[in-house]
Design a protein around this motif. Structure first.
Motif, mmCIF file in Angstrom:
data_model
loop_
_atom_site.group_PDB
_atom_site.id
_atom_site.type_symbol
_atom_site.label_atom_id
_atom_site.label_comp_id
_atom_site.label_asym_id
_atom_site.label_seq_id
_atom_site.Cartn_x
_atom_site.Cartn_y
_atom_site.Cartn_z
ATOM 1 N N PHE A 316 0.825 -1.210 0.000
ATOM 2 C CA PHE A 316 0.000 0.000 0.000
ATOM 3 C C PHE A 316 0.862 1.265 0.000
ATOM 4 O O PHE A 316 0.518 2.267 -0.640
ATOM 5 N N LEU A 317 1.969 1.228 0.727
ATOM 6 C CA LEU A 317 2.875 2.376 0.750
ATOM 7 C C LEU A 317 3.427 2.667 -0.647
ATOM 8 O O LEU A 317 3.380 3.802 -1.127
ATOM 9 N N ALA A 318 3.965 1.634 -1.288
ATOM 10 C CA ALA A 318 4.561 1.816 -2.610
ATOM 11 C C ALA A 318 3.519 2.264 -3.627
ATOM 12 O O ALA A 318 3.779 3.135 -4.466
ATOM 13 N N ALA A 319 2.326 1.688 -3.539
ATOM 14 C CA ALA A 319 1.262 2.046 -4.483
ATOM 15 C C ALA A 319 0.799 3.488 -4.272
ATOM 16 O O ALA A 319 0.724 4.275 -5.224
ATOM 17 N N GLY A 320 0.502 3.842 -3.031
ATOM 18 C CA GLY A 320 -0.030 5.183 -2.749
ATOM 19 C C GLY A 320 0.962 6.283 -3.070
ATOM 20 O O GLY A 320 0.618 7.275 -3.737
ATOM 21 N N LEU A 321 2.205 6.118 -2.621
ATOM 22 C CA LEU A 321 3.212 7.149 -2.871
ATOM 23 C C LEU A 321 3.587 7.209 -4.352
ATOM 24 O O LEU A 321 3.806 8.287 -4.910
ATOM 25 N N GLY A 322 3.641 6.056 -5.011
ATOM 26 C CA GLY A 322 3.943 6.028 -6.439
ATOM 27 C C GLY A 322 2.854 6.695 -7.260
ATOM 28 O O GLY A 322 3.135 7.499 -8.166
ATOM 29 N N PHE A 323 1.595 6.381 -6.953
ATOM 30 C CA PHE A 323 0.472 7.020 -7.656
ATOM 31 C C PHE A 323 0.472 8.529 -7.429
ATOM 32 O O PHE A 323 0.221 9.304 -8.351
ATOM 33 N N SER A 324 0.744 8.946 -6.208
ATOM 34 C CA SER A 324 0.723 10.370 -5.880
ATOM 35 C C SER A 324 1.737 11.151 -6.720
ATOM 36 O O SER A 324 1.408 12.203 -7.292
ATOM 37 N N LEU A 325 2.960 10.641 -6.813
ATOM 38 C CA LEU A 325 4.008 11.325 -7.574
ATOM 39 C C LEU A 325 3.682 11.347 -9.068
ATOM 40 O O LEU A 325 3.860 12.369 -9.740
ATOM 41 N N THR A 326 3.187 10.226 -9.587
ATOM 42 C CA THR A 326 2.891 10.143 -11.019
ATOM 43 C C THR A 326 1.710 11.024 -11.398
ATOM 44 O O THR A 326 1.748 11.713 -12.428
ATOM 45 N N ILE A 327 0.664 11.016 -10.586
ATOM 46 C CA ILE A 327 -0.504 11.857 -10.863
ATOM 47 C C ILE A 327 -0.116 13.325 -10.853
ATOM 48 O O ILE A 327 -0.552 14.117 -11.698
ATOM 49 N N LEU A 364 10.003 8.979 -1.911
ATOM 50 C CA LEU A 364 10.785 8.025 -2.702
ATOM 51 C C LEU A 364 11.662 7.171 -1.795
ATOM 52 O O LEU A 364 11.864 5.972 -2.058
ATOM 53 N N GLY A 365 12.172 7.762 -0.719
ATOM 54 C CA GLY A 365 12.956 6.998 0.236
ATOM 55 C C GLY A 365 12.142 5.898 0.897
ATOM 56 O O GLY A 365 12.631 4.781 1.105
ATOM 57 N N ILE A 366 10.878 6.181 1.198
ATOM 58 C CA ILE A 366 9.998 5.164 1.794
ATOM 59 C C ILE A 366 9.740 4.034 0.804
ATOM 60 O O ILE A 366 9.745 2.853 1.167
ATOM 61 N N ILE A 367 9.503 4.394 -0.458
ATOM 62 C CA ILE A 367 9.311 3.372 -1.499
ATOM 63 C C ILE A 367 10.551 2.490 -1.601
ATOM 64 O O ILE A 367 10.463 1.259 -1.695
ATOM 65 N N LEU A 368 11.718 3.119 -1.571
ATOM 66 C CA LEU A 368 12.975 2.363 -1.643
ATOM 67 C C LEU A 368 13.189 1.502 -0.402
ATOM 68 O O LEU A 368 13.828 0.443 -0.480
#
Length: 397
Positions: A316-327, A364-368
């Protein structure tokens, strides 16, 4: 290069994309701040050094964030939400007011402005990831899951939307995507969308920036109005969008070359809101396509992390933060090319800015960090010391 990457953990492609975007940002910002430097009576090198310093701090924050086990962010998210709600309220009441919008607060001692919505985005997404992962067993229960989750979403949405509607809408869209991934029922999501639409209408019709919102919406949908030719260009509701289109068109296929922009002298905020137009003017349609590809590649790497994450919270972390940056990136690009009304949303990691770059770096650090955990589990699996990280375990962090 191998020695540098040996000290970095997580998805190497995300690190490469961040480095490329950061380097491109330095070139684009240095090229586009000439008019601002002239107005302020300062040298462009000063803005370049300041921007470089922020990027450097951002990379340090990203490194530190990725070193921390992502599971600790579950507890941190609660603290962030406790801080965020009163901070957003304070921003609305006593924040720095610019163009009828209170989006910033001044940090004492260092006397620097801070955009609280950047913290709110990170806080809400990490909090939603925590809530959705913990409540998977009761995810269909309205009282136990839906109400507390949507209470947080709606509260943050209305507090941000009152002064920054575009950011609030993007955060709301990201939240809805997370709810879909988190197995919230379609009926409940439909209720969320109806409620969000009501709050949106409320902000547009009676909010402090209603005149600005209505003007931008009207300007976006208006193709031509009687007597438009007699209206001074600066007073035309679409003049910013029209300037951006002309700037983009002048770039043609391969652009005018780095530092040769003309639109930077005409566009408002060419170093932030319309930096994508400057990039296309200088690097052409090819350069714009490459930049778009980098953001899509970033989202692809985030999705890959989601599919490999052994636990729901990490996914959920990777999905939410990734979607937020891309949107956010797509929204900025859409405004520049005329596919959306003017919003004032920066291009992640590229536009000049302070808190936007810093919180993007932390995200991005959290995703990593999630990716790093996957690598460690994979290493243990190869040594037969741990479980196989091949599916998401719901209800756990």
């Amino acid at each position: 290069m191998d020695q540098i990457f040996s000290k970095l953990r997580g998805d190497k492609w995300i690190w490469i994309i961040v480095i490329i975007l950061s380097g491109w940002s330095l070139l684009a910002v240095y090229s586009s701040v000439g008019t601002l430097a002239y107005k302020e009576g300062k040298g462009t090198e000063l803005y370049l050094f300041k921007h470089f310093s922020i990027i450097a701090i951002g990379i340090v924050l990203m490194y530190l964030s990725h070193k921390l086990d992502y599971r600790y962010y579950a507890g941190i998210s609660k603290l962030l939400m406790i801080i965020t709600i009163p901070l957003l309220l304070f921003t609305l009441i006593g924040g720095n007011k610019v163009n009828d919008a209170s989006r910033w607060v001044t940090i004492p001692v260092i006397n620097q402005t801070f955009q609280t919505s950047d913290l709110a985005k990170l806080a809400l997404i990490t909090f939603l990831a925590r809530m959705l992962s913990r409540k998977q067993e009761d995810i269909k229960d309205v009282k136990k899951s839906f109400v507390p989750i949507m209470g947080a979403v709606c509260l943050v949405f209305i507090l941000i939307a009152w002064a920054n509607l575009s950011t609030a809408l993007m955060l709301f869209g990201t939240s809805v995507l997370l709810l879909l991934i988190g197995r919230i029922s379609f009926k409940q999501i439909a209720i969320v969308c109806v409620g969000g639409g009501f709050l949106l209408a409320l902000v547009i019709l009676i909010g402090p920036r209603r005149a600005t919102y209505l003007s931008r919406i009207e300007g976006f949908f208006r193709t031509e109005e009687p007597g438009a030719a007699d209206v001074p260009f600066q007073e035309d509701k679409n003049y910013q969008a029209n300037l951006a289109k002309m700037t983009i068109a002048s770039g043609e296929l391969f652009g005018k070359g780095a530092g040769n922009s003309v639109g930077r002298n005409l566009l408002p905020h060419p170093y932030s809101d319309f930096i994508f137009a400057i990039i296309i003017e200088e690097y052409g349609t090819v350069g714009g396509a490459i930049l778009l590809f980098l953001y899509i590649a970033l989202m692809y790497r985030c999705i890959r992390i989601v599919t490999l994450s052994p636990r729901a919270f990490g996914a959920f972390l990777a999905a939410g933060l990734g979607f937020s940056l891309t949107i956010q990136a797509l929204a900025n690009m859409a405004v520049a090319v005329g596919l959306g009304p003017v919003t004032g949303v920066p291009l992640p990691l590229v536009s000049m800015g302070g808190t936007s770059i810093l919180f993007t770096s932390v995200a991005l650090g959290i995703i990593l960090s999630v990716s790093r955990n996957i690598e460690e589990l994979k290493g243990k699996e190869e040594l037969n010391e741990g479980p196989k990280p091949n599916k998401v375990v719901v209800g756990t962090i």
